[in-house]
Design a protein around this motif. Structure first.
Motif, PDB file in Angstrom:
ATOM      1  N   LEU C 111       0.825  -1.170  -0.101  1.00 21.75           N
ATOM      2  CA  LEU C 111       0.098  -0.037   0.122  1.00 21.75           C
ATOM      3  C   LEU C 111       0.849   1.234  -0.001  1.00 21.75           C
ATOM      4  N   LEU C 112       1.825   1.231   0.783  1.00 17.82           N
ATOM      5  CA  LEU C 112       2.755   2.329   0.891  1.00 17.82           C
ATOM      6  C   LEU C 112       3.464   2.516  -0.665  1.00 17.82           C
ATOM      7  N   TYR C 113       3.743   1.388  -1.129  1.00 15.25           N
ATOM      8  CA  TYR C 113       4.456   1.481  -2.487  1.00 15.25           C
ATOM      9  C   TYR C 113       3.425   2.280  -3.389  1.00 15.25           C
ATOM     10  N   ALA C 114       1.908   2.001  -3.228  1.00 20.66           N
ATOM     11  CA  ALA C 114       1.058   2.305  -4.223  1.00 20.66           C
ATOM     12  C   ALA C 114       0.833   3.892  -3.988  1.00 20.66           C
ATOM     13  N   THR C 115       1.183   4.139  -2.746  1.00 24.07           N
ATOM     14  CA  THR C 115       0.659   5.691  -2.575  1.00 24.07           C
ATOM     15  C   THR C 115       1.633   6.784  -3.178  1.00 24.07           C
ATOM     16  N   VAL C 116       2.716   6.147  -3.631  1.00 18.99           N
ATOM     17  CA  VAL C 116       3.729   7.026  -4.299  1.00 18.99           C
ATOM     18  C   VAL C 116       3.190   7.440  -5.889  1.00 18.99           C
ATOM     19  N   ASP C 117       2.422   6.352  -6.327  1.00 13.86           N
ATOM     20  CA  ASP C 117       1.687   6.954  -7.488  1.00 13.86           C
ATOM     21  C   ASP C 117       0.439   7.751  -7.333  1.00 13.86           C
ATOM     22  N   MET C 118      -0.002   7.725  -6.271  1.00  9.96           N
ATOM     23  CA  MET C 118      -1.334   8.435  -5.971  1.00  9.96           C
ATOM     24  C   MET C 118      -1.024  10.181  -6.080  1.00  9.96           C
ATOM     25  N   PRO C 119      -1.980  10.705  -6.732  1.00 12.87           N
ATOM     26  CA  PRO C 119      -1.898  12.158  -6.861  1.00 12.87           C
ATOM     27  C   PRO C 119      -2.000  12.789  -5.554  1.00 12.87           C
ATOM     28  N   SER C 120      -1.444  13.855  -5.543  1.00 16.65           N
ATOM     29  CA  SER C 120      -1.286  14.407  -4.080  1.00 16.65           C
ATOM     30  C   SER C 120      -2.671  14.814  -3.783  1.00 16.65           C
TER      31      SER C 120
END
Lengths: 97, 122, 353, 180
Positions: C111-120
């Protein structure tokens, strides 16, 4: 000013959280949840002004109306170990005072 | 007369803010009382401070802010319902504790004079 | 994500951070506590914090749903579930701890890895803020005449999804019926006394003047809660609210009644057969609106045809009826679950089912 | 109670009417949309529905619908507010004092209003004034927990009981038929 009030209320919520986690009696926890609920209601009211969305007051109203249902359920659970008995006799029509 | 009303309107936000802050402070004091007081029954009273005067003042402050609007009416409703339900909930909790045999602290109780860390007396 | 922390901490970030911290603290405490009762209390607080936090994120509709669930019903249902089980969580074997920890850590890392790709947060170019979301915001007023976009999306643009969700709720109710039964009133009436005597209290304590305060206040509150539910139901077009929340609130009112006057009295007034009927009826209302649209020459759940001269009015009308269907199903299913949990007390002999 | 059937129906209709009216007013306050006939109609329908539910749940009586006596309560409220403020100040002072001295007491209050309404109001008034919490309400007494022994003044409780009895619409001669 409104923001300060919101922060104070949040500080109050935090204190309630401490009491909730610390106990020691289960009743202390119930009391803490109850008081936490009241503070949340107030916070939501204050916050409605802070963000300029009066909708939040509806949520506060909802909590003000319904938060005590849970407390009654807890009381029944504690005292009677069941939820389905009556706490009070039904007064049939005609018993009007 | 209208000047007086105008003056009232100018000071109204300040009065409202003062009332609001006072209410929030009282809520906070009540909360710290819940931490500080020695037993369950006495904590009920501290929670009561939040539930009554704190609630009233916070909502009054907000009502003063918004003036004579529908929002004020809703805030007043919130206050009414809270004042109706919160003592009921308090009574329910106290009743449950009493019936299940939780003994209240009676007699005289003093917080230890040298130290008043909030909440270290449980 | 990362850009959030570079900007100076503004007022709302502080509030968000405090609430998130509270959520984490409560979450950890829930995991660590063995006493299920304390866990129920904590989950009540979790819901309160979550509602406040959602408001601060400007997601008032979500907060409202959280409040409707968390204010009364979830605690009551959890207590009802607790009555069917032990009061303390059974200790798990240490080996399973490790496996669980491993799974949780792996998921967390993913999940943490996925947050990198999330828009701010609040990025105008992010998907929800760009293509279809913007379109909804732009067109809702003209298409449906409903000011609250969330309601319009829920009941009209995404009417199929909501129909599916309503069916899911019905299915949940059916599942509870299958597992716990409904506590048929006829069978229970034959022997109401033995069902009540096993609690370790004498009779005059159960029924007496002890709970006058609770009774008087609850009686006053029940109509008020019902009218509030009606307000929530019919003002979903303007503010947060709608069938889901209103259904929960109405069910709470009846549960409050059941808590005060006993489940038997509640079953007399709102019989389980009616509730069972209602659960299906709600879905029928929802689907029926769609079928009527078909008959009028439109597509399934295309409310425009309800008012050919003024499509937006048709939309409004369709949304209203659909929401009523949701209300009926949600309220009924909540009561099904409540009846199911409460009528299945351990001290009632199990051979009835 | 020896009420003729007709007058009983009349009383019953009165409760239904006052409850429906109160709920309609509540709807208007909540709604804030007075231009839409649809919403006004729905509001009227909802108010009737709330009353119908009250009837259906067998709770349509004076305790559910005390709204025609609201003015008595309006008279009671300012007095209670003053009491609430006074006791709040005392309790806050106690909480804030660095060397806190508490003298908690459990007392039994024997003077009670006659009707259940009055008792509930009395018990809630006791709880609303911090420093005293009504712990148990029996058929002939209320057990009150007080934070300080100054707060267990008999005359004060008797005064509050009389006032809440009056606020709940009790006339001195009216021997009410609530549960005993």
């Amino acid at each position: 000013m409104i923001f300060t009030a919101a922060l104070l209320l949040m500080a109050g919520m935090t204190l309630m959280l401490v009491r909730l986690l610390r106990g020691p009696e289960l009743y202390d926890r119930v009391l803490a949840v109850n008081s936490f609920g009241t503070k949340t209601v107030l916070f939501l009211c204050v916050f409605a002004f802070l963000i300029g969305r009066p909708d939040a007051v509806d949520i506060a109203l909802l909590y003000a109306l319904m938060n005590f249902i849970a407390t009654i359920a807890i009381l029944k659970f504690f005292r009677y170990r069941t939820l389905d008995i009556a706490l009070s006799k039904m007064q049939r029509r005609g018993d009007h005072t | 007369m209208s000047e007086f009303l105008q003056a009232l309107d100018i000071i109204r936000p300040y009065v409202a803010g003062a009332v609001l802050i006072l209410g929030a402070v009282i809520v906070f004091l009540g909360a710290s009382g819940v931490l500080r007081l020695p037993d369950f029954y006495s904590r009920l009273h501290a929670a009561g401070v939040t539930d009554t005067l704190g609630t009233l003042l916070v909502l009054l402050g907000l009502i003063l802010f918004s003036g004579f609007t529908l929002l004020s009416a809703k805030l007043a409703l919130v206050g009414m319902f809270l004042l109706l339900t919160s003592p009921t909930a308090t009574h329910a909790v106290a009743n449950a504790a009493h019936k299940s045999g939780l003994k209240p602290l009676l007699g005289t109780w003093r917080s230890q004079p040298p130290k008043d860390e909030p909440g270290n007396n449980t | 994500m990362s850009t959030d922390f570079l900007t100076p901490l503004d007022a709302f970030t502080i509030i968000d951070l405090v609430f998130m911290t509270m959520l984490v603290v409560v979450g950890i405490a829930i995991v660590r506590l063995k006493d299920l009762f304390a866990v129920v209390m904590l989950s009540g607080v979790y819901s309160l914090v979550a509602a406040a936090w959602f408001v601060s994120l400007d997601a008032v509709d979500v907060a409202f749903t959280e409040a409707a669930v968390g204010a009364g019903i979830s605690t009551v249902l959890m207590l009802g579930a607790m009555l069917l089980t032990a009061r303390e969580a059974a200790p798990t074997k240490p080996i399973r701890h490790w496996v669980a920890l491993l799974v949780v850590c792996a998921t967390g890392a993913a999940l943490l890895y996925a947050t990198v790709d999330m828009p701010s947060f609040g990025d105008p170019l992010s998907a929800p803020n760009a293509y279809v979301g913007l379109e909804y915001l732009k067109r809702t007023g003209a298409d449906t005449g409903v000011p609250n976009v969330v309601s319009a999306v829920l009941a009209s643009y995404r009417g199929y999804d909501t129909f599916g969700e309503t069916t899911v709720i019905l299915t949940a109710g059916l599942g509870v019926i299958l597992i716990l039964g409904m506590g048929s009133p006829l069978r229970k009436k034959k022997k109401p006394a033995p069902a009540k005597t096993k609690t370790n209290t004498n009779k005059d304590e159960i029924i007496g003047a002890h709970h006058v305060v609770l009774r008087v206040v609850s009686k006053m509150m029940i109509p008020i809660i019902i009218i509030y539910a009606a307000y929530v139901q019919f003002h979903g077009d303007f503010g947060p609210g709608g069938g889901f929340q209103a259904g929960l609130i109405i069910a709470s009112a009846i549960i409050l009644y059941a808590l005060i006057f006993g489940v038997e009295a509640a079953k007399e007034a709102v019989p389980p057969s009616l509730v069972r009927l209602g659960a299906a009826l709600g879905v029928l209302i929802y689907g029926g609106v769609g079928v009527i649209n078909l008959l009028l020459g439109g597509k399934f759940l295309e409310y425009n045809v309800l008012n050919p001269t003024h499509p937006a009015h048709g939309q409004e009308l369709g949304i209203m009826f659909v929401e009523i269907g949701v209300l009926v199903t949600v309220a009924s299913v909540m009561l099904i679950i409540f009846y199911g949990f409460t009528s299945r007390q351990p001290d009632i002999s199990d051979k009835d089912w | 109670m020896n009420v003729s059937n007709e007058s009983r129906i009349g009383v019953f209709m009165g409760y239904a009417l006052s409850l429906t009216t109160a709920m309609a007013v509540l709807w208007l306050v909540l709604s804030g949309h007075y231009d839409s006939t649809l919403l006004l109609g729905l509001g009227a329908g909802s108010a009737v529905f709330a009353s119908f539910m009250a009837w259906r749940l067998h709770i349509l009586d004076v305790e559910t619908s005390p709204y025609h006596r609201l003015w008595r309560f309006v008279l009671y409220w300012p007095w209670l507010l003053m009491e609430v403020i006074k006791t709040n100040i005392t309790v806050i002072r106690t909480i804030l004092s660095p060397d806190m001295v508490l003298t908690p007491r459990m007392v039994r209050v024997k003077t009670l209003p006659d009707t259940d309404m009055g008792r509930a109001l009395f018990a809630n008034s006791i709880t609303l004034t911090p420093g005293t919490v009504s712990v148990d309400l029996d058929s002939d007494e209320i057990i009150v927990h007080a934070l300080l022994k100054e707060m267990t003044d008999k005359a004060g409780f008797a005064d509050m009981a009389a006032r809440s009895a009056r606020a709940s619409g009790e006339k001195p001669a009216d021997k009410a038929g609530g549960m005993k």
